[in-house]
Design a protein around this motif. Structure first.
Motif, PDB file in Angstrom:
ATOM      1  N   PHE A  28      -6.930  -9.331 -14.179  1.00 47.62           N
ATOM      2  CA  PHE A  28      -6.224  -9.430 -12.299  1.00 47.62           C
ATOM      3  C   PHE A  28      -6.062 -10.400 -12.975  1.00 47.62           C
ATOM      4  N   GLU A  31      -2.942 -14.563  -7.736  1.00 52.63           N
ATOM      5  CA  GLU A  31      -2.255 -14.394  -7.245  1.00 52.63           C
ATOM      6  C   GLU A  31      -2.052 -12.673  -7.300  1.00 52.63           C
ATOM      7  N   SER A  32      -2.395 -12.100  -8.690  1.00 51.82           N
ATOM      8  CA  SER A  32      -2.221 -10.696  -8.530  1.00 51.82           C
ATOM      9  C   SER A  32      -3.115  -9.936  -7.240  1.00 51.82           C
ATOM     10  N   ARG A  33      -2.725  -8.612  -6.956  1.00 53.23           N
ATOM     11  CA  ARG A  33      -3.432  -8.098  -6.011  1.00 53.23           C
ATOM     12  C   ARG A  33      -5.111  -7.477  -6.896  1.00 53.23           C
ATOM     13  N   SER A  36      -7.167  -1.731  -3.749  1.00 57.12           N
ATOM     14  CA  SER A  36      -7.856  -1.630  -2.586  1.00 57.12           C
ATOM     15  C   SER A  36      -9.190  -1.246  -2.446  1.00 57.12           C
ATOM     16  N   ALA A  64     -11.238 -14.373  -4.155  1.00 63.44           N
ATOM     17  CA  ALA A  64     -10.231 -13.631  -3.469  1.00 63.44           C
ATOM     18  C   ALA A  64      -9.671 -14.420  -2.294  1.00 63.44           C
ATOM     19  N   LYS A  66      -7.647 -12.082   1.444  1.00 61.61           N
ATOM     20  CA  LYS A  66      -6.333 -11.272   2.435  1.00 61.61           C
ATOM     21  C   LYS A  66      -5.265 -11.298   2.933  1.00 61.61           C
ATOM     22  N   GLN A  67      -3.988 -10.573   2.368  1.00 62.44           N
ATOM     23  CA  GLN A  67      -3.132 -10.957   3.598  1.00 62.44           C
ATOM     24  C   GLN A  67      -2.758  -9.476   3.997  1.00 62.44           C
ATOM     25  N   ILE A  70      -1.444  -5.920   3.942  1.00 61.89           N
ATOM     26  CA  ILE A  70      -0.809  -6.258   1.763  1.00 61.89           C
ATOM     27  C   ILE A  70      -1.908  -5.893   1.635  1.00 61.89           C
ATOM     28  N   GLY A  71      -2.781  -6.886   1.178  1.00 65.36           N
ATOM     29  CA  GLY A  71      -4.504  -6.640   0.192  1.00 65.36           C
ATOM     30  C   GLY A  71      -4.571  -7.690   0.277  1.00 65.36           C
ATOM     31  N   MET A  72      -5.448  -7.770  -1.072  1.00 64.91           N
ATOM     32  CA  MET A  72      -6.248  -8.578  -1.187  1.00 64.91           C
ATOM     33  C   MET A  72      -5.957  -9.190  -2.678  1.00 64.91           C
ATOM     34  N   PHE A  73      -6.006 -11.127  -3.246  1.00 67.88           N
ATOM     35  CA  PHE A  73      -5.640 -10.996  -4.376  1.00 67.88           C
ATOM     36  C   PHE A  73      -6.080 -12.039  -4.646  1.00 67.88           C
TER      37      PHE A  73
END
Length: 124
Positions: A28, A31-33, A36, A64, A66-67, A70-73
């Motif tokens: 990972f 900046e990658s997701r 979930s 990490a 959260k956006q 969209i999810g966690m990055f």
């Protein structure tokens, strides 16, 4: 299916550590997701709240973010943050006890250094 978790440590901590391992290995990138909590809970057959607790720990530690929607990055700089955290833990969990035991056994700093060098070479 066997339980992939050890009993001695809470599962959410093990989830956080596995995600950290994946970040350190480059699985990972920054900046990658991240997966979930639903994906994590399904993969490990655990309660989604437990998965969320593990991911939240990474957010609290600045690894990490959260956006919304969209999810966690993986945060930029996360790899070096994790490496520094683990180096500090390595020092307190392994080096200090090692030096303490060496002193009890009368092993000098030079002898201990030679043993460590031998260990790195994997000599017997």
């Amino acid at each position: 299916m066997t339980n992939p978790f050890v009993e001695e440590k809470p599962i959410f901590l093990q989830i956080a550590e596995r995600l950290e391992d994946a970040i350190l290995s480059g699985a990972f990138p920054e900046e990658s997701r991240l997966p979930s909590t639903t994906e994590i809970s399904a993969a490990y057959r655990i309660n989604p709240a437990t998965a969320l607790k593990g991911v939240t720990l990474l957010v609290e530690e600045g690894i990490a973010y959260k956006q919304r929607g969209i999810g966690m990055f993986v945060r930029k700089g996360a790899r070096s943050l994790i490496a520094e955290k683990r180096r500090n833990a390595f020092y307190s969990d392994f080096v200090l006890p090692l030096v303490s035991e060496a002193k009890k056994l009368g092993i000098s700093e030079q002898e201990l250094t030679a043993m460590l060098e031998r260990g790195f070479r994997n000599d017997t």
